[in-house]
Design a protein around this motif. Structure first.
Motif: not given
Length: 193
Positions: A98, A158, A160, A177-178, A180-182, A184-185
């Motif tokens: 991302d 997820y 990155r 990654v979490t 939520e973070e995944g 969003k990305a």
């Protein structure tokens, strides 16, 4: 005839004058050589600065240019962005990149040694995998960087992929990654083949 004392003095005066001329010549020659050396040194410093600026510009161009990879259809992209829960005998795996840093670089991604494709800036892959231990790998500067992941049934994972500075070209690394973070990305990227 000149008295001996005066003759010695005039002789010494002539030698001093000749030596003074020679010394003056030497000083001028030394000044000239020093000026040439300084000019050459300044020219070398200027060339070195120019070379370093060119290398920096080339590095910037390589790291910020654009690479392209085969993309999936917008319909498939949107379907995977619904983040459906995988079946109880499968695990979902999103691997995304991302960032625009290193946009000119394509990096191969592997799952258990099998290549699944190449990433470019702002792309992602989605794969369903069997639950259990997985070894994810990404192409880096000198050898693959790996991430061991324990895929859980009925869950999305997820990961990155990030580009990092290298000695000759940018390297890459993988980080889980979490959710939520995944999510969003992944929403900010597009599905690659």
């Amino acid at each position: 005839m000149v008295p001996p004392n005066n003759r010695d003095r005039s002789h010494k005066l002539a030698i001093t004058t000749c030596a003074g001329v020679k010394r003056g010549y030497r000083v001028d020659a030394i000044k000239m050589m020093a000026n040439q050396y300084l000019a050459n040194t300044q020219e070398r410093v200027s060339m070195f600065k120019h070379l370093m600026m060119s290398a920096a510009a080339l590095g910037f161009a390589v790291l910020t240019g654009c690479a392209s990879v085969p993309m999936e259809s917008p319909e498939k992209d949107q379907a995977h962005k619904a983040f459906a829960t995988p079946s109880q005998d499968q695990a979902g795996l999103y691997i995304f990149r991302d960032s625009s840093f290193g946009a000119a670089l394509k990096k191969t991604v592997k799952i258990n040694g099998e290549p699944i494709g190449e990433t470019a800036a702002n792309t992602y892959f989605y794969r369903t995998v069997s639950p259990g231990p997985l070894v994810l790998a990404t192409e880096s500067e000198f050898s693959d960087n790996t991430l061991e992941l324990n895929a859980q049934a009925g869950k999305n994972h997820y990961v990155r992929q990030s580009i990092k500075m290298g000695l000759f070209v940018g390297g890459a690394k993988l980080t889980e990654v979490t959710e939520e973070e995944g999510r969003k990305a992944v929403l900010s990227t597009k599905l690659a083949q």
